[in-house]
Motif scaffolding. Structure first.
Motif, PDB file in Angstrom:
ATOM      1  N   LEU A 249     -14.837 -15.399  55.338  1.00  0.00           N
ATOM      2  CA  LEU A 249     -15.604 -16.593  55.697  1.00  0.00           C
ATOM      3  C   LEU A 249     -17.041 -16.398  55.232  1.00  0.00           C
ATOM      4  CD1 LEU A 249     -14.475 -18.958  57.369  1.00  0.00           C
ATOM      5  CD2 LEU A 249     -15.395 -17.846  59.413  1.00  0.00           C
ATOM      6  N   LEU A 250     -17.555 -17.314  54.456  1.00  0.00           N
ATOM      7  CA  LEU A 250     -18.943 -17.210  53.992  1.00  0.00           C
ATOM      8  C   LEU A 250     -19.783 -18.177  54.802  1.00  0.00           C
ATOM      9  CD1 LEU A 250     -19.866 -15.626  51.160  1.00  0.00           C
ATOM     10  CD2 LEU A 250     -17.435 -15.764  51.687  1.00  0.00           C
ATOM     11  N   VAL A 251     -20.789 -17.639  55.481  1.00  0.00           N
ATOM     12  CA  VAL A 251     -21.637 -18.487  56.316  1.00  0.00           C
ATOM     13  C   VAL A 251     -23.099 -18.289  55.936  1.00  0.00           C
ATOM     14  CG1 VAL A 251     -19.994 -18.455  58.258  1.00  0.00           C
ATOM     15  CG2 VAL A 251     -21.807 -16.729  58.153  1.00  0.00           C
TER      16      VAL A 251
ATOM     17  N   LEU B 224     -10.981 -17.469  50.281  1.00  0.00           N
ATOM     18  CA  LEU B 224     -12.448 -17.425  50.305  1.00  0.00           C
ATOM     19  C   LEU B 224     -12.905 -18.771  50.854  1.00  0.00           C
ATOM     20  CD1 LEU B 224     -13.261 -15.792  46.829  1.00  0.00           C
ATOM     21  CD2 LEU B 224     -13.405 -14.731  49.091  1.00  0.00           C
ATOM     22  N   ALA B 225     -13.463 -18.747  52.045  1.00  0.00           N
ATOM     23  CA  ALA B 225     -13.760 -20.006  52.730  1.00  0.00           C
ATOM     24  C   ALA B 225     -15.255 -20.323  52.710  1.00  0.00           C
ATOM     25  CB  ALA B 225     -13.246 -19.944  54.164  1.00  0.00           C
ATOM     26  N   ASP B 226     -15.580 -21.453  52.124  1.00  0.00           N
ATOM     27  CA  ASP B 226     -16.961 -21.944  52.109  1.00  0.00           C
ATOM     28  C   ASP B 226     -17.207 -22.698  53.420  1.00  0.00           C
ATOM     29  OD1 ASP B 226     -19.458 -22.412  51.084  1.00  0.00           O
ATOM     30  OD2 ASP B 226     -18.846 -23.926  49.633  1.00  0.00           O
ATOM     31  N   THR B 227     -18.443 -22.700  53.865  1.00  0.00           N
ATOM     32  CA  THR B 227     -18.776 -23.457  55.074  1.00  0.00           C
ATOM     33  C   THR B 227     -20.085 -24.209  54.846  1.00  0.00           C
ATOM     34  OG1 THR B 227     -20.000 -21.599  56.024  1.00  0.00           O
ATOM     35  CG2 THR B 227     -17.682 -21.774  56.624  1.00  0.00           C
ATOM     36  N   ALA B 228     -20.345 -25.135  55.725  1.00  0.00           N
ATOM     37  CA  ALA B 228     -21.572 -25.920  55.595  1.00  0.00           C
ATOM     38  C   ALA B 228     -22.765 -25.080  56.034  1.00  0.00           C
ATOM     39  CB  ALA B 228     -21.479 -27.171  56.454  1.00  0.00           C
ATOM     40  N   GLY B 229     -23.921 -25.444  55.532  1.00  0.00           N
ATOM     41  CA  GLY B 229     -25.111 -24.665  55.872  1.00  0.00           C
ATOM     42  C   GLY B 229     -26.238 -25.493  56.439  1.00  0.00           C
ATOM     43  N   ARG B 230     -25.870 -26.327  57.414  1.00  0.00           N
ATOM     44  CA  ARG B 230     -26.962 -27.110  58.046  1.00  0.00           C
ATOM     45  C   ARG B 230     -27.891 -26.159  58.766  1.00  0.00           C
ATOM     46  NH1 ARG B 230     -26.225 -31.856  55.381  1.00  0.00           N
ATOM     47  NH2 ARG B 230     -24.942 -30.565  54.052  1.00  0.00           N
ATOM     48  N   LEU B 231     -28.960 -26.714  59.288  1.00  0.00           N
ATOM     49  CA  LEU B 231     -29.952 -25.881  59.960  1.00  0.00           C
ATOM     50  C   LEU B 231     -29.314 -25.055  61.069  1.00  0.00           C
ATOM     51  CD1 LEU B 231     -33.201 -27.971  60.376  1.00  0.00           C
ATOM     52  CD2 LEU B 231     -32.802 -25.928  58.995  1.00  0.00           C
ATOM     53  N   HIS B 232     -29.594 -23.769  61.019  1.00  0.00           N
ATOM     54  CA  HIS B 232     -28.979 -22.877  61.987  1.00  0.00           C
ATOM     55  C   HIS B 232     -29.475 -23.125  63.400  1.00  0.00           C
ATOM     56  CE1 HIS B 232     -32.702 -21.022  60.734  1.00  0.00           C
ATOM     57  NE2 HIS B 232     -32.717 -20.376  61.875  1.00  0.00           N
ATOM     58  N   THR B 233     -30.590 -23.851  63.535  1.00  0.00           N
ATOM     59  CA  THR B 233     -31.100 -24.119  64.873  1.00  0.00           C
ATOM     60  C   THR B 233     -30.280 -25.193  65.586  1.00  0.00           C
ATOM     61  OG1 THR B 233     -32.672 -25.531  63.747  1.00  0.00           O
ATOM     62  CG2 THR B 233     -33.503 -23.430  64.551  1.00  0.00           C
ATOM     63  N   LYS B 234     -29.451 -25.909  64.810  1.00  0.00           N
ATOM     64  CA  LYS B 234     -28.619 -26.940  65.449  1.00  0.00           C
ATOM     65  C   LYS B 234     -27.378 -26.287  66.030  1.00  0.00           C
ATOM     66  CE  LYS B 234     -30.060 -30.857  62.726  1.00  0.00           C
ATOM     67  NZ  LYS B 234     -29.757 -31.703  61.592  1.00  0.00           N
TER      68      LYS B 234
ATOM     69  N   VAL C  94      -9.044 -13.028  59.768  1.00  0.00           N
ATOM     70  CA  VAL C  94     -10.431 -13.020  59.258  1.00  0.00           C
ATOM     71  C   VAL C  94     -10.838 -11.567  59.012  1.00  0.00           C
ATOM     72  CG1 VAL C  94     -12.836 -13.633  59.722  1.00  0.00           C
ATOM     73  CG2 VAL C  94     -11.001 -15.174  60.443  1.00  0.00           C
ATOM     74  N   ALA C  95     -10.825 -11.181  57.755  1.00  0.00           N
ATOM     75  CA  ALA C  95     -11.110  -9.780  57.405  1.00  0.00           C
ATOM     76  C   ALA C  95     -12.601  -9.547  57.194  1.00  0.00           C
ATOM     77  CB  ALA C  95     -10.333  -9.394  56.153  1.00  0.00           C
ATOM     78  N   GLU C  96     -13.312 -10.584  56.819  1.00  0.00           N
ATOM     79  CA  GLU C  96     -14.771 -10.473  56.644  1.00  0.00           C
ATOM     80  C   GLU C  96     -15.437 -11.794  57.026  1.00  0.00           C
ATOM     81  OE1 GLU C  96     -16.651  -7.899  55.703  1.00  0.00           O
ATOM     82  OE2 GLU C  96     -15.074  -6.523  55.024  1.00  0.00           O
ATOM     83  N   VAL C  97     -16.558 -11.689  57.718  1.00  0.00           N
ATOM     84  CA  VAL C  97     -17.457 -12.838  57.873  1.00  0.00           C
ATOM     85  C   VAL C  97     -18.748 -12.433  57.176  1.00  0.00           C
ATOM     86  CG1 VAL C  97     -18.685 -14.373  59.448  1.00  0.00           C
ATOM     87  CG2 VAL C  97     -16.440 -13.479  60.096  1.00  0.00           C
ATOM     88  N   LEU C  98     -18.977 -12.987  56.018  1.00  0.00           N
ATOM     89  CA  LEU C  98     -20.119 -12.574  55.207  1.00  0.00           C
ATOM     90  C   LEU C  98     -21.264 -13.569  55.358  1.00  0.00           C
ATOM     91  CD1 LEU C  98     -18.124 -11.465  52.025  1.00  0.00           C
ATOM     92  CD2 LEU C  98     -19.131  -9.998  53.792  1.00  0.00           C
ATOM     93  N   LEU C  99     -22.356 -13.061  55.889  1.00  0.00           N
ATOM     94  CA  LEU C  99     -23.539 -13.905  56.033  1.00  0.00           C
ATOM     95  C   LEU C  99     -24.345 -13.842  54.744  1.00  0.00           C
ATOM     96  CD1 LEU C  99     -25.595 -15.587  57.679  1.00  0.00           C
ATOM     97  CD2 LEU C  99     -26.632 -13.413  58.368  1.00  0.00           C
TER      98      LEU C  99
ATOM     99  N   VAL D  68     -23.575  -8.568  55.091  1.00  0.00           N
ATOM    100  CA  VAL D  68     -24.546  -9.517  54.531  1.00  0.00           C
ATOM    101  C   VAL D  68     -24.447  -9.506  53.013  1.00  0.00           C
ATOM    102  CG1 VAL D  68     -27.042  -9.813  54.131  1.00  0.00           C
ATOM    103  CG2 VAL D  68     -26.182  -9.475  56.452  1.00  0.00           C
ATOM    104  N   VAL D  69     -24.565 -10.689  52.439  1.00  0.00           N
ATOM    105  CA  VAL D  69     -24.745 -10.798  50.991  1.00  0.00           C
ATOM    106  C   VAL D  69     -26.187 -11.264  50.802  1.00  0.00           C
ATOM    107  CG1 VAL D  69     -23.986 -11.884  48.848  1.00  0.00           C
ATOM    108  CG2 VAL D  69     -22.341 -11.541  50.717  1.00  0.00           C
ATOM    109  N   LEU D  70     -26.990 -10.407  50.199  1.00  0.00           N
ATOM    110  CA  LEU D  70     -28.408 -10.720  50.018  1.00  0.00           C
ATOM    111  C   LEU D  70     -28.595 -11.310  48.622  1.00  0.00           C
ATOM    112  CD1 LEU D  70     -30.887 -10.303  51.829  1.00  0.00           C
ATOM    113  CD2 LEU D  70     -31.242  -8.106  50.704  1.00  0.00           C
ATOM    114  N   THR D  71     -28.893 -12.592  48.579  1.00  0.00           N
ATOM    115  CA  THR D  71     -28.982 -13.257  47.273  1.00  0.00           C
ATOM    116  C   THR D  71     -30.432 -13.365  46.800  1.00  0.00           C
ATOM    117  OG1 THR D  71     -29.142 -15.401  48.333  1.00  0.00           O
ATOM    118  CG2 THR D  71     -26.936 -14.678  47.680  1.00  0.00           C
TER     119      THR D  71
END
Ligand code: GTP
Ligand code: MG
Length: 401
Positions: free
Chosen positions: A200-202, A283-293, A314-319, A345-348
């Protein structure tokens, strides 16, 4: 120029197989042959058409896709491309390993910043209070964060005293070893055998989730694993289109839903689809609205619960964190970790104006390892995070690098 044109024509003939072979490669049945694992990791050569089972809903990019079967047997999200279960999704192993950039070559600002301070420390002939002040300033400005910097320096003072270190060079060697030690962690990207694994990519808007899924897809396919991509970002149709083009390029099936649809349903269908095809990984994409919501976090929790339903695992939850956002990344990481249990973490965007210290902050403060780093926009610009290489790049940088 002349040679270039001939080379392009030759490549088209080889790849296209004279017109019809492209279709055969893309659609050929491969049965349930055991997958090579873990093989050499590397992306496909850009433009090479790896065998693929394109999305039923993605716009056809070639006549081959136009002839693909329609979504007759598509599940409730209305999306997965229907194919006989005998064919593993994206099961070809023809994606050749490619050349990856080195981390040190891509770290831009991070190197210049800390490197400048360390050059100044080295230029002095002894270790004194100015040395410590310079180290503190350099680390804080490199986004390591005040708390982590304080803890690094406290430890360093202790070690320097214990080992009688009094030269700047020896002190910097101690610092190098300390930073590498702090970054040591298990960085395995887990894939459970005999399960329909989900990664899961978040992450918040624009950090690079979808791009990372594309890059990851290439790596995983190069290892011989079969991949299904799930367009769990249903807030914008364009998000699914973006993923569709990666799925096509990578040779993965795509499961997508309607704009505004239920992301959980998309993930559910993707897991079912992957299980039916014997695919290794979703490989699951997710929405990236404001994390404060709060509702985004609630939605992600739900998506995770759905993904865990057997046969899903769920083998990985990658932030995914944008390294240029600095210490803000730490706040994001805390919130996502609380909500969905981040495993890595994936640091882009470390190639940009990022200072890089956030890698230390996230791992030291939250205990979440940085598993991968993004160092550019090309498919091959996703590399394993290597602490020694990262620290060397920071510490050995000439001033103003
Ligand atoms: N320089 C650089 N750019 C990157 C990197 N990773 C992603 N990008 C770029 O960042 C931009 C946003 O990437 P996306 O993958 O669309 O980000 P996202 O998290 O899916 O965004 P939303 O779907 O809006 O939440 C794109 O222009 C990418 O090409 C990286 O490692 N380096
Ligand atoms: Mg996206």
């Amino acid at each position: 120029m002349h040679e270039l044109i001939i080379a392009i024509i030759a490549a088209v003939v080889v790849v296209g197989g004279g017109g019809g072979t492209g279709l055969v490669v893309r659609r050929r049945r491969r049965g349930q042959a055991p997958l090579r694992r873990p093989g050499p990791v590397g992306p496909a050569a850009p433009g090479r058409p790896a065998a693929t089972t394109p999305s039923a809903t993605a716009p056809p990019a070639s006549p081959a896709e136009a002839e693909a079967p329609g979504p007759g047997a598509a599940p409730s999200a209305g999306v997965a491309e229907a194919e006989p279960p005998a064919e593993a999704a994206g099961s070809a192993t023809e994606v050749p390993p490619g050349e990856r950039p080195r981390l040190g070559e891509r770290l831009g600002k991070a190197r210049a910043l800390l490197g400048g301070y360390l050059a100044s420390v080295r230029a002095r002939d002894r270790v004194d209070e100015t040395t410590w002040e310079e180290l503190e300033e350099g680390l804080i400005l490199a986004d390591v964060g005040a708390e982590v910097t304080a803890s690094i320096l406290q430890e360093l003072r202790g070690k320097a005293k214990a080992s009688g270190v009094d030269s700047p060079d020896a002190l910097i060697e101690l610092l190098r070893n300390d930073l590498v030690e702090r970054l040591s962690a298990d960085r395995t990207l887990h894939v459970e055998p005999d399960a329909t694994n989900v990664w899961l990519l978040v992450g918040v808007n624009g950090v690079g989730k979808t791009t990372t899924i594309g890059k990851l897809g290439l790596r995983v396919r190069a290892e011989g694993r079969s991949v299904v991509m799930a367009a769990g970002d249903t807030f914008r149709a364009a998000a699914a289109d973006q993923l569709a083009s990666w799925a096509d390029r990578v040779g993965a099936d795509l499961v997508r839903g309607n704009e505004g649809g239920d992301p959980g349903a998309v993930i559910f269908d993707a897991v079912q689809h992957a299980a039916a095809r014997g695919a290794d990984l979703v490989l699951a994409d997710t929405a990236g609205r404001l994390h404060t919501k709060v509702n985004l976090m609630e939605e992600l929790k739900k998506v995770r619960r759905v993904a865990e339903r057997p046969p899903g695992h769920v083998a990985e939850v990658l932030l995914v964190l944008d390294a240029t956002t600095g210490q803000n990344g730490l706040t994001q990481a805390k919130q996502f970790a609380d909500a969905v249990g981040v495993t890595g973490v994936v640091l882009t965007k470390l190639d940009g104006t990022a200072k890089g210290g956030i890698a230390l902050a996230v791992q030291t403060e939250l205990g979440i390892p940085v598993k991968l780093v993004g160092v550019g926009e090309r498919p091959e610009d996703l590399i394993d995070f290597d602490p020694a290489e990262f620290v060397d790049a920071l510490v050995d940088a000439p001033s103003g690098a």
